[in-house]
Scaffold this motif. Structure first.
Motif, mmCIF file in Angstrom:
data_model
loop_
_atom_site.group_PDB
_atom_site.id
_atom_site.type_symbol
_atom_site.label_atom_id
_atom_site.label_comp_id
_atom_site.label_asym_id
_atom_site.label_seq_id
_atom_site.Cartn_x
_atom_site.Cartn_y
_atom_site.Cartn_z
ATOM 1 N N GLU A 198 -18.682 -23.629 -25.702
ATOM 2 C CA GLU A 198 -19.290 -23.628 -24.370
ATOM 3 C C GLU A 198 -18.678 -24.687 -23.458
ATOM 4 N N VAL A 199 -18.346 -25.856 -23.998
ATOM 5 C CA VAL A 199 -17.722 -26.901 -23.187
ATOM 6 C C VAL A 199 -16.358 -26.427 -22.691
ATOM 7 N N ASP A 229 -14.112 -22.389 -16.235
ATOM 8 C CA ASP A 229 -14.789 -21.422 -15.363
ATOM 9 C C ASP A 229 -14.008 -21.223 -14.072
ATOM 10 N N SER A 230 -13.969 -19.974 -13.626
ATOM 11 C CA SER A 230 -13.280 -19.669 -12.367
ATOM 12 C C SER A 230 -14.214 -19.948 -11.185
ATOM 13 N N HIS A 231 -13.651 -19.876 -9.985
ATOM 14 C CA HIS A 231 -14.457 -20.107 -8.778
ATOM 15 C C HIS A 231 -15.508 -19.021 -8.599
ATOM 16 N N ALA A 232 -15.201 -17.801 -9.011
ATOM 17 C CA ALA A 232 -16.170 -16.706 -8.905
ATOM 18 C C ALA A 232 -17.368 -16.953 -9.826
ATOM 19 N N GLU A 233 -17.102 -17.424 -11.047
ATOM 20 C CA GLU A 233 -18.203 -17.718 -11.972
ATOM 21 C C GLU A 233 -19.036 -18.893 -11.478
ATOM 22 N N LEU A 234 -18.381 -19.875 -10.876
ATOM 23 C CA LEU A 234 -19.124 -21.001 -10.298
ATOM 24 C C LEU A 234 -19.980 -20.564 -9.120
ATOM 25 N N ALA A 235 -19.476 -19.626 -8.337
ATOM 26 C CA ALA A 235 -20.245 -19.131 -7.196
ATOM 27 C C ALA A 235 -21.489 -18.386 -7.670
ATOM 28 N N ALA A 285 -23.195 -19.073 -10.250
ATOM 29 C CA ALA A 285 -24.137 -20.069 -10.772
ATOM 30 C C ALA A 285 -24.495 -21.111 -9.708
ATOM 31 N N ASP A 286 -24.227 -20.794 -8.450
ATOM 32 C CA ASP A 286 -24.556 -21.675 -7.327
ATOM 33 C C ASP A 286 -23.854 -23.028 -7.441
ATOM 34 N N GLY A 287 -22.619 -22.998 -7.949
ATOM 35 C CA GLY A 287 -21.803 -24.199 -8.025
ATOM 36 C C GLY A 287 -22.082 -25.101 -9.218
ATOM 37 N N ILE A 288 -22.976 -24.702 -10.099
ATOM 38 C CA ILE A 288 -23.317 -25.508 -11.273
ATOM 39 C C ILE A 288 -22.508 -25.007 -12.461
ATOM 40 N N ARG A 289 -21.889 -25.911 -13.168
ATOM 41 C CA ARG A 289 -21.135 -25.535 -14.370
ATOM 42 C C ARG A 289 -22.115 -25.422 -15.539
ATOM 43 N N ILE A 290 -22.841 -24.308 -15.561
ATOM 44 C CA ILE A 290 -23.913 -24.126 -16.540
ATOM 45 C C ILE A 290 -23.369 -24.088 -17.970
ATOM 46 N N ASN A 291 -22.179 -23.499 -18.165
ATOM 47 C CA ASN A 291 -21.599 -23.461 -19.515
ATOM 48 C C ASN A 291 -21.268 -24.861 -20.010
ATOM 49 N N LEU A 292 -20.784 -25.707 -19.117
ATOM 50 C CA LEU A 292 -20.455 -27.072 -19.497
ATOM 51 C C LEU A 292 -21.719 -27.844 -19.879
ATOM 52 N N TRP A 293 -22.753 -27.734 -19.069
ATOM 53 C CA TRP A 293 -24.006 -28.456 -19.361
ATOM 54 C C TRP A 293 -24.684 -27.929 -20.621
ATOM 55 N N LEU A 294 -24.659 -26.623 -20.791
ATOM 56 C CA LEU A 294 -25.236 -26.040 -22.008
ATOM 57 C C LEU A 294 -24.446 -26.477 -23.235
ATOM 58 N N GLY A 295 -23.125 -26.501 -23.135
ATOM 59 C CA GLY A 295 -22.288 -26.943 -24.251
ATOM 60 C C GLY A 295 -22.539 -28.395 -24.608
ATOM 61 N N LEU A 296 -22.680 -29.245 -23.590
ATOM 62 C CA LEU A 296 -22.972 -30.655 -23.865
ATOM 63 C C LEU A 296 -24.337 -30.820 -24.528
ATOM 64 N N ALA A 297 -25.309 -30.043 -24.077
ATOM 65 C CA ALA A 297 -26.638 -30.098 -24.695
ATOM 66 C C ALA A 297 -26.584 -29.628 -26.145
ATOM 67 N N MET A 298 -25.799 -28.593 -26.413
ATOM 68 C CA MET A 298 -25.667 -28.099 -27.782
ATOM 69 C C MET A 298 -24.956 -29.126 -28.667
ATOM 70 N N LEU A 299 -23.974 -29.830 -28.126
ATOM 71 C CA LEU A 299 -23.308 -30.880 -28.888
ATOM 72 C C LEU A 299 -24.272 -32.010 -29.226
#
Length: 91
Positions: free
Chosen positions: A34-35, A41-47, A49-63
């Motif tokens: 996930e990290v 993540d591409s700009h389309a995926e960030l758009a 998610a309203d500019g939030i890198r949700i995969n990055l935050w979820l990956g950090l939480a999982m770590l």
């Protein structure tokens, strides 16, 4: 001295079946995935998610969760069950 040599394999077999190691390993592997996904993540995926890198935050939480399970398993290892007098309460 024979008691100490017999305790090693029994202790290793208990740790082998400790689910906390399995759970921590899965969270760590998926967290790394996930990290990496969150960093790429591409700009389309960030758009979406309203500019939030949700995969990055979820990956950090999982770590963090995986490391906490690993720390828990290391600090509080499994102990053999105490089968002393009156092992069951069938009153």
């Amino acid at each position: 001295m024979s008691e100490q040599s017999g305790a090693g394999p029994a202790n290793r077999s208990r740790r082998l079946f400790d689910l906390r190691f399995l759970i921590s390993g899965l969270f760590l592997v998926y967290g790394v995935i996930e990290v990496v996904t969150g960093l790429l993540d591409s700009h389309a995926e960030l758009a979406k998610a309203d500019g939030i890198r949700i995969n990055l935050w979820l990956g950090l939480a999982m770590l963090v969760l995986g490391l906490s399970f690993l720390l828990w398993a290391r600090l509080r290892p499994l102990r053999p069950a105490d089968h002393g007098e009156g092992g069951t309460d069938n009153a």
